[in-house]
Design a protein around this motif. Structure first.
Motif, PDB file in Angstrom:
ATOM      1  N   UNK A  99      69.044  42.054  -5.293  1.00 25.71           N
ATOM      2  CA  UNK A  99      69.450  40.727  -5.747  1.00 25.71           C
ATOM      3  C   UNK A  99      69.500  39.720  -4.610  1.00 25.71           C
ATOM      4  N   UNK A 100      69.013  40.103  -3.432  1.00 19.60           N
ATOM      5  CA  UNK A 100      68.955  39.140  -2.336  1.00 19.60           C
ATOM      6  C   UNK A 100      67.657  38.324  -2.444  1.00 19.60           C
ATOM      7  N   UNK A 101      67.748  37.042  -2.110  1.00 19.44           N
ATOM      8  CA  UNK A 101      66.591  36.149  -2.203  1.00 19.44           C
ATOM      9  C   UNK A 101      65.614  36.499  -1.082  1.00 19.44           C
ATOM     10  N   UNK A 102      64.372  36.712  -1.453  1.00 20.58           N
ATOM     11  CA  UNK A 102      63.343  37.063  -0.472  1.00 20.58           C
ATOM     12  C   UNK A 102      63.036  35.838   0.396  1.00 20.58           C
ATOM     13  N   UNK A 103      62.677  36.048   1.665  1.00 22.92           N
ATOM     14  CA  UNK A 103      62.378  34.917   2.556  1.00 22.92           C
ATOM     15  C   UNK A 103      61.288  33.985   2.013  1.00 22.92           C
ATOM     16  N   UNK A 146      69.333  31.575 -14.728  1.00 22.24           N
ATOM     17  CA  UNK A 146      69.250  32.701 -15.659  1.00 22.24           C
ATOM     18  C   UNK A 146      68.678  33.917 -14.938  1.00 22.24           C
ATOM     19  N   UNK A 147      69.479  34.978 -14.807  1.00 23.63           N
ATOM     20  CA  UNK A 147      69.048  36.203 -14.144  1.00 23.63           C
ATOM     21  C   UNK A 147      68.399  37.161 -15.127  1.00 23.63           C
ATOM     22  N   UNK A 148      67.289  37.791 -14.705  1.00 26.34           N
ATOM     23  CA  UNK A 148      66.530  38.721 -15.551  1.00 26.34           C
ATOM     24  C   UNK A 148      66.219  40.002 -14.771  1.00 26.34           C
ATOM     25  N   UNK A 149      65.956  41.064 -15.522  1.00 29.76           N
ATOM     26  CA  UNK A 149      65.573  42.339 -14.913  1.00 29.76           C
ATOM     27  C   UNK A 149      64.380  42.920 -15.661  1.00 29.76           C
ATOM     28  N   UNK A 174      71.513  46.613 -16.212  1.00 31.37           N
ATOM     29  CA  UNK A 174      70.586  45.480 -16.109  1.00 31.37           C
ATOM     30  C   UNK A 174      71.297  44.142 -16.322  1.00 31.37           C
ATOM     31  N   UNK A 175      72.270  44.100 -17.197  1.00 28.85           N
ATOM     32  CA  UNK A 175      73.047  42.860 -17.360  1.00 28.85           C
ATOM     33  C   UNK A 175      73.790  42.522 -16.066  1.00 28.85           C
ATOM     34  N   UNK A 176      74.371  43.538 -15.439  1.00 31.03           N
ATOM     35  CA  UNK A 176      75.092  43.306 -14.179  1.00 31.03           C
ATOM     36  C   UNK A 176      74.123  42.904 -13.065  1.00 31.03           C
ATOM     37  N   UNK A 177      72.959  43.552 -12.989  1.00 30.52           N
ATOM     38  CA  UNK A 177      71.978  43.207 -11.959  1.00 30.52           C
ATOM     39  C   UNK A 177      71.444  41.784 -12.170  1.00 30.52           C
ATOM     40  N   UNK A 178      71.175  41.421 -13.413  1.00 30.75           N
ATOM     41  CA  UNK A 178      70.729  40.047 -13.707  1.00 30.75           C
ATOM     42  C   UNK A 178      71.777  39.024 -13.303  1.00 30.75           C
ATOM     43  N   UNK A 179      73.057  39.354 -13.507  1.00 31.43           N
ATOM     44  CA  UNK A 179      74.139  38.451 -13.115  1.00 31.43           C
ATOM     45  C   UNK A 179      74.222  38.338 -11.603  1.00 31.43           C
ATOM     46  N   UNK A 180      74.055  39.447 -10.899  1.00 33.54           N
ATOM     47  CA  UNK A 180      74.082  39.396  -9.435  1.00 33.54           C
ATOM     48  C   UNK A 180      72.921  38.550  -8.897  1.00 33.54           C
ATOM     49  N   UNK A 189      76.636  24.124 -11.441  1.00 33.72           N
ATOM     50  CA  UNK A 189      75.745  25.280 -11.550  1.00 33.72           C
ATOM     51  C   UNK A 189      76.416  26.335 -12.424  1.00 33.72           C
ATOM     52  N   UNK A 190      75.655  26.867 -13.362  1.00 33.20           N
ATOM     53  CA  UNK A 190      76.129  27.974 -14.193  1.00 33.20           C
ATOM     54  C   UNK A 190      75.169  29.144 -13.981  1.00 33.20           C
ATOM     55  N   UNK A 191      75.696  30.314 -13.764  1.00 34.71           N
ATOM     56  CA  UNK A 191      74.883  31.504 -13.560  1.00 34.71           C
ATOM     57  C   UNK A 191      75.117  32.468 -14.715  1.00 34.71           C
ATOM     58  N   UNK A 192      74.034  32.853 -15.403  1.00 31.72           N
ATOM     59  CA  UNK A 192      74.145  33.780 -16.535  1.00 31.72           C
ATOM     60  C   UNK A 192      73.097  34.889 -16.379  1.00 31.72           C
ATOM     61  N   UNK A 193      73.290  35.975 -17.117  1.00 30.88           N
ATOM     62  CA  UNK A 193      72.353  37.089 -17.083  1.00 30.88           C
ATOM     63  C   UNK A 193      71.790  37.335 -18.476  1.00 30.88           C
ATOM     64  N   UNK A 194      70.498  37.560 -18.534  1.00 28.62           N
ATOM     65  CA  UNK A 194      69.850  37.978 -19.766  1.00 28.62           C
ATOM     66  C   UNK A 194      69.469  39.460 -19.693  1.00 28.62           C
ATOM     67  N   UNK A 195      69.576  40.054 -18.530  1.00 29.45           N
ATOM     68  CA  UNK A 195      69.177  41.454 -18.397  1.00 29.45           C
ATOM     69  C   UNK A 195      67.719  41.617 -18.786  1.00 29.45           C
TER      70      UNK A 195
END
Length: 168
Positions: A72-76, A100-103, A112-118, A137-143
């Motif tokens: 879940x770290x942003x790539x360079x 919106x976080x996705x996996x 996957x819901x937790x990973x999308x949220x991270x 900013x709102x952060x949500x997960x769709x998994x």
């Protein structure tokens, strides 16, 4: 013949009298123009201008940040995308965004819901570190709920491991 001439004369005289009897009225009459010269012109209904179009992010910049498998770290390489969106939002104080976080489909539903949220939280944290107020900013997960690809190849999985910028 004399009777026809008299009838014709009477009809012609009547037509001339009817045509001259009524004064000419209307806007093309010079008397009307000069008598109404100081009057206010009719007011046209003026519509307010349409609202400006909602800008959906910086022009020419991707709206997706991709992630490596189980990370879940942003790539360079995607850091410049986040920086461009942060600059866009700093210059528009009324703008709001949902991350919106996705996996991909590998792994369990809860995981996957937790990973999308991270992933969404990671992008949100980067935006706030770049000067965007957190309340915008709102952060949500769709998994796995909204896949970008249904292919079960590494290329398909990569398209699904993402965080998307959605302006409101």
């Amino acid at each position: 013949m004399k009777k026809n001439f008299q009838t014709l004369t009477i009809v012609a005289l009547g037509a001339v009298l009817v045509g001259c009897a009524a004064p000419k009225t209307g806007r093309d009459d010079a008397t009307y123009y000069y008598s109404n010269k100081g009057a206010a012109a009719p007011v046209a209904k003026v519509e307010p201008p349409p609202p400006p179009p909602v800008q959906n992010g910086p022009a020419g910049v991707a709206k997706i940040v991709y992630f490596d498998f189980d990370r879940y770290n942003i790539r360079p390489g995607d850091r410049n995308v986040v920086e461009a969106h942060a600059g866009f939002m700093r210059n528009r104080p009324a703008s709001r965004i949902v991350i919106e976080g996705h996996t991909d489909q590998r792994g369990g539903r809860e995981y996957n819901l937790a990973l999308g949220q991270r992933r969404a939280d990671s992008v949100q944290r980067a935006l706030t570190q770049l000067g965007v107020p957190a309340e915008r900013i709102e952060a949500i997960s769709w998994g796995v709920e909204k896949p970008a690809s249904t292919e079960t190849t590494e290329e398909g999985y990569q398209l699904n491991r993402r965080a998307e910028f959605s302006y409101r």
